[in-house]
Write a protein that holds these residues in place. Sequence first.
Motif, PDB file in Angstrom:
ATOM      1  N   GLY A   8      26.500 -99.760   1.103  1.00  0.00           N
ATOM      2  CA  GLY A   8      26.846 -98.361   1.216  1.00  0.00           C
ATOM      3  C   GLY A   8      28.326 -98.121   1.395  1.00  0.00           C
ATOM      4  O   GLY A   8      28.750 -97.009   1.596  1.00  0.00           O
ATOM      5  N   ARG A  59      22.243 -92.571   7.096  1.00  0.00           N
ATOM      6  CA  ARG A  59      23.094 -93.155   6.065  1.00  0.00           C
ATOM      7  C   ARG A  59      22.916 -94.673   6.122  1.00  0.00           C
ATOM      8  O   ARG A  59      22.718 -95.238   7.197  1.00  0.00           O
ATOM      9  CB  ARG A  59      24.557 -92.793   6.290  1.00  0.00           C
ATOM     10  CG  ARG A  59      24.816 -91.305   6.169  1.00  0.00           C
ATOM     11  CD  ARG A  59      26.297 -91.019   6.397  1.00  0.00           C
ATOM     12  NE  ARG A  59      26.545 -89.609   6.460  1.00  0.00           N
ATOM     13  CZ  ARG A  59      26.863 -88.865   5.415  1.00  0.00           C
ATOM     14  NH1 ARG A  59      26.956 -89.412   4.235  1.00  0.00           N
ATOM     15  NH2 ARG A  59      27.087 -87.577   5.560  1.00  0.00           N
ATOM     16  N   GLU A  62      25.081 -96.538   8.572  1.00  0.00           N
ATOM     17  CA  GLU A  62      24.674 -96.321   9.959  1.00  0.00           C
ATOM     18  C   GLU A  62      23.461 -97.184  10.308  1.00  0.00           C
ATOM     19  O   GLU A  62      23.388 -97.747  11.406  1.00  0.00           O
ATOM     20  CB  GLU A  62      24.328 -94.859  10.200  1.00  0.00           C
ATOM     21  CG  GLU A  62      25.501 -93.916  10.111  1.00  0.00           C
ATOM     22  CD  GLU A  62      25.086 -92.454  10.131  1.00  0.00           C
ATOM     23  OE1 GLU A  62      25.958 -91.634  10.469  1.00  0.00           O
ATOM     24  OE2 GLU A  62      23.931 -92.125   9.816  1.00  0.00           O
ATOM     25  N   GLU A 131      16.526 -98.157  -1.384  1.00  0.00           N
ATOM     26  CA  GLU A 131      17.241 -96.976  -1.840  1.00  0.00           C
ATOM     27  C   GLU A 131      17.013 -96.729  -3.327  1.00  0.00           C
ATOM     28  O   GLU A 131      17.042 -97.652  -4.130  1.00  0.00           O
ATOM     29  CB  GLU A 131      18.742 -97.141  -1.559  1.00  0.00           C
ATOM     30  CG  GLU A 131      19.520 -95.874  -1.733  1.00  0.00           C
ATOM     31  CD  GLU A 131      20.946 -95.962  -1.230  1.00  0.00           C
ATOM     32  OE1 GLU A 131      21.510 -94.901  -0.956  1.00  0.00           O
ATOM     33  OE2 GLU A 131      21.487 -97.076  -1.118  1.00  0.00           O
TER      34      GLU A 131
END
Length: 172
Positions: A8, A59, A62, A131
């Motif tokens: 990410g 996220r 995170e 994801e």
Amino acid sequence: MDRGQAAGQGAGPATASASAQVSQFNHDSHTTPPMDTEGKMSLFKTVPPNIVQSIRAFRVNELQQEAAHLQQHFLYAYCAEAVTKQQVLSTIASAFHFPRHFGKNFDALHDCLTDLAHKAGKQIGFVVVLEQLPNTQKFDKEARETLLDVFRDAADYWAEKKVPFRVFYSFQ
């Protein structure tokens, strides 16, 4: 992005297969001590320890940081380029570093998420991110639900062993 960078971040998650394990962080006396259990300080204070849920407001970076904070394994698979069940399973197998003999079917996925990980030794917990699961004719709603059911079964398996196993997913 190389495997050592955080999912990410950087060039984007499409190029990251992510690390199968998160290294443990050492804390000194000037930092917040790690919690032995998932308490108030945790990002997961409102997330049950064994659940499969939409990523929603979380996220990826995170979630990865929280896994590291809790000293849990962080498993990440970016599936946007997959179109079929075989491609989704192959993406997950590669990202999670499953053995080469992985059968690329839902039963083999279940075995790798449970028996294989259990046989590797004592586990402290898992944070899994799937994801951009595809929404295609060859990976339709039924296939997505079957995939998530495999992860739900794995969450139940780890719950019996009192090991947190949280799965966060998103669709294209």
